[in-house]
Design a protein around this motif. Structure first.
Motif, PDB file in Angstrom:
ATOM      1  N   ALA A   1     -88.336  45.583  86.266  1.00 26.93           N
ATOM      2  CA  ALA A   1     -87.132  44.740  86.274  1.00 26.93           C
ATOM      3  C   ALA A   1     -86.190  45.150  87.410  1.00 26.93           C
ATOM      4  O   ALA A   1     -85.595  44.296  88.082  1.00 26.93           O
ATOM      5  CB  ALA A   1     -86.422  44.851  84.927  1.00 26.93           C
ATOM      6  N   ALA A   2     -86.055  46.450  87.636  1.00 21.90           N
ATOM      7  CA  ALA A   2     -85.165  46.932  88.696  1.00 21.90           C
ATOM      8  C   ALA A   2     -85.641  46.484  90.068  1.00 21.90           C
ATOM      9  O   ALA A   2     -84.834  46.092  90.920  1.00 21.90           O
ATOM     10  CB  ALA A   2     -85.072  48.459  88.635  1.00 21.90           C
ATOM     11  N   TRP A   3     -86.947  46.544  90.288  1.00 19.39           N
ATOM     12  CA  TRP A   3     -87.495  46.121  91.583  1.00 19.39           C
ATOM     13  C   TRP A   3     -87.148  44.665  91.870  1.00 19.39           C
ATOM     14  O   TRP A   3     -86.739  44.313  92.984  1.00 19.39           O
ATOM     15  CB  TRP A   3     -88.997  46.327  91.590  1.00 19.39           C
ATOM     16  CG  TRP A   3     -89.637  46.079  92.927  1.00 19.39           C
ATOM     17  CD1 TRP A   3     -90.090  44.890  93.422  1.00 19.39           C
ATOM     18  CD2 TRP A   3     -89.866  47.046  93.962  1.00 19.39           C
ATOM     19  NE1 TRP A   3     -90.607  45.046  94.678  1.00 19.39           N
ATOM     20  CE2 TRP A   3     -90.485  46.363  95.042  1.00 19.39           C
ATOM     21  CE3 TRP A   3     -89.640  48.415  94.073  1.00 19.39           C
ATOM     22  CZ2 TRP A   3     -90.859  47.009  96.215  1.00 19.39           C
ATOM     23  CZ3 TRP A   3     -90.000  49.060  95.233  1.00 19.39           C
ATOM     24  CH2 TRP A   3     -90.605  48.367  96.298  1.00 19.39           C
ATOM     25  N   ASP A   4     -87.299  43.822  90.869  1.00 15.07           N
ATOM     26  CA  ASP A   4     -86.974  42.405  91.045  1.00 15.07           C
ATOM     27  C   ASP A   4     -85.483  42.216  91.315  1.00 15.07           C
ATOM     28  O   ASP A   4     -85.084  41.407  92.164  1.00 15.07           O
ATOM     29  CB  ASP A   4     -87.388  41.617  89.804  1.00 15.07           C
ATOM     30  CG  ASP A   4     -88.897  41.537  89.639  1.00 15.07           C
ATOM     31  OD1 ASP A   4     -89.619  41.775  90.634  1.00 15.07           O
ATOM     32  OD2 ASP A   4     -89.356  41.258  88.520  1.00 15.07           O
ATOM     33  N   MET A   5     -84.652  42.967  90.607  1.00 12.72           N
ATOM     34  CA  MET A   5     -83.207  42.825  90.762  1.00 12.72           C
ATOM     35  C   MET A   5     -82.741  43.240  92.162  1.00 12.72           C
ATOM     36  O   MET A   5     -81.804  42.666  92.717  1.00 12.72           O
ATOM     37  CB  MET A   5     -82.484  43.669  89.719  1.00 12.72           C
ATOM     38  CG  MET A   5     -80.971  43.420  89.672  1.00 12.72           C
ATOM     39  SD  MET A   5     -80.060  44.721  88.829  1.00 12.72           S
ATOM     40  CE  MET A   5     -80.058  45.997  90.082  1.00 12.72           C
TER      41      MET A   5
END
Length: 238
Positions: free
Chosen positions: A121-125
């Motif tokens: 999720a962090a990578w996408d954000m």
């Protein structure tokens, strides 16, 4: 009139502050597990070394609480308290060791799975940060933090697999004194199982240490990124 703060930057600042502090803990805590695993490995190796050469005892004490001189090794007793008694079955310390390894495996698996999901999720954000020129020179640094944490997630799950398999190997050994003496008088399979279980623990401890190193390497990246975001937020209002 000062501009309203950017909601995304506020979120990014929050993450940079609190997750940086969170990672300070995880840069240290794996070393506690490393010590536990290495102590357990040393105790198992001590028993395996003794059982590889010792002759099984013919004359044993009639007291059920007497120590088994052929099966005990002072190093294992001093390190984990493992004591084979003539009237006993599997020593309580070995039963407890297997339970502790199972618990650590489950905790590692849960942590690894959660961290992997969080990092996805962090990578996408982080894609949203590409729109901020003021962060252009720190984009790789911020992504490296996620990359390291993602590696830690995989490493932690691999630790769990090694611990599970180590316990499964130990379960192949009948630790009752009579069964061990029968094995020592035959093919001496028990010490070979113990060496393998110990080596699985050794690699698990190495993996845990590597995870701590990766997390520790994030500290500088968190610091410079957090400082830059603080500057941006200050420029748009608090």
């Amino acid at each position: 009139m000062q501009a309203e703060p950017d909601p995304l930057l506020l979120t990014v600042r929050n993450l940079a502050r609190f997750h940086r502090e969170h990672e300070k803990f995880y840069a240290e805590s794996p070393y506690h597990d490393v010590i536990r695993l290495q102590r357990s490995s040393r105790a198992l190796k001590a028993l395996a070394e003794r059982w590889s050469v010792v002759a099984p005892a013919d004359d044993t004490s009639p007291s059920p609480f007497a120590g088994a001189p052929d099966l005990n090794d002072d190093r294992a007793t001093e390190t984990l308290g493992i004591l084979f008694m003539e009237g006993g079955g599997e020593p309580a310390e070995i039963t407890r060791l297997k339970a502790d390894l199972r618990a650590l495996a489950e905790a590692s698996r849960t942590t690894g799975q959660w961290l992997a999901s969080a990092m996805a999720a962090a990578w996408d954000m982080l894609a949203a940060l590409l729109a901020y020129p003021a962060l252009a020179d720190l984009l790789a640094e911020r992504h490296r933090i996620v990359s390291h944490d993602w590696q830690c997630a995989s490493t932690t799950e691999l630790v769990a697999r090694h611990l599970d398999r180590s316990v499964a190997i130990l379960e192949r050994v009948d630790f009752a004194p009579a069964a061990l003496r029968a094995d020592l008088a035959a093919d001496r399979v028990a010490p070979r199982y113990l060496f393998s279980a110990a080596e699985m623990l050794d690699h698990a401890s190495d993996l845990a240490a590597h995870s701590a190193v990766l997390t520790h390497e994030n500290e500088r990246r968190w610091r410079i990124f957090h400082e830059r975001v603080e500057q941006l937020v200050a420029g748009t209002g608090r």
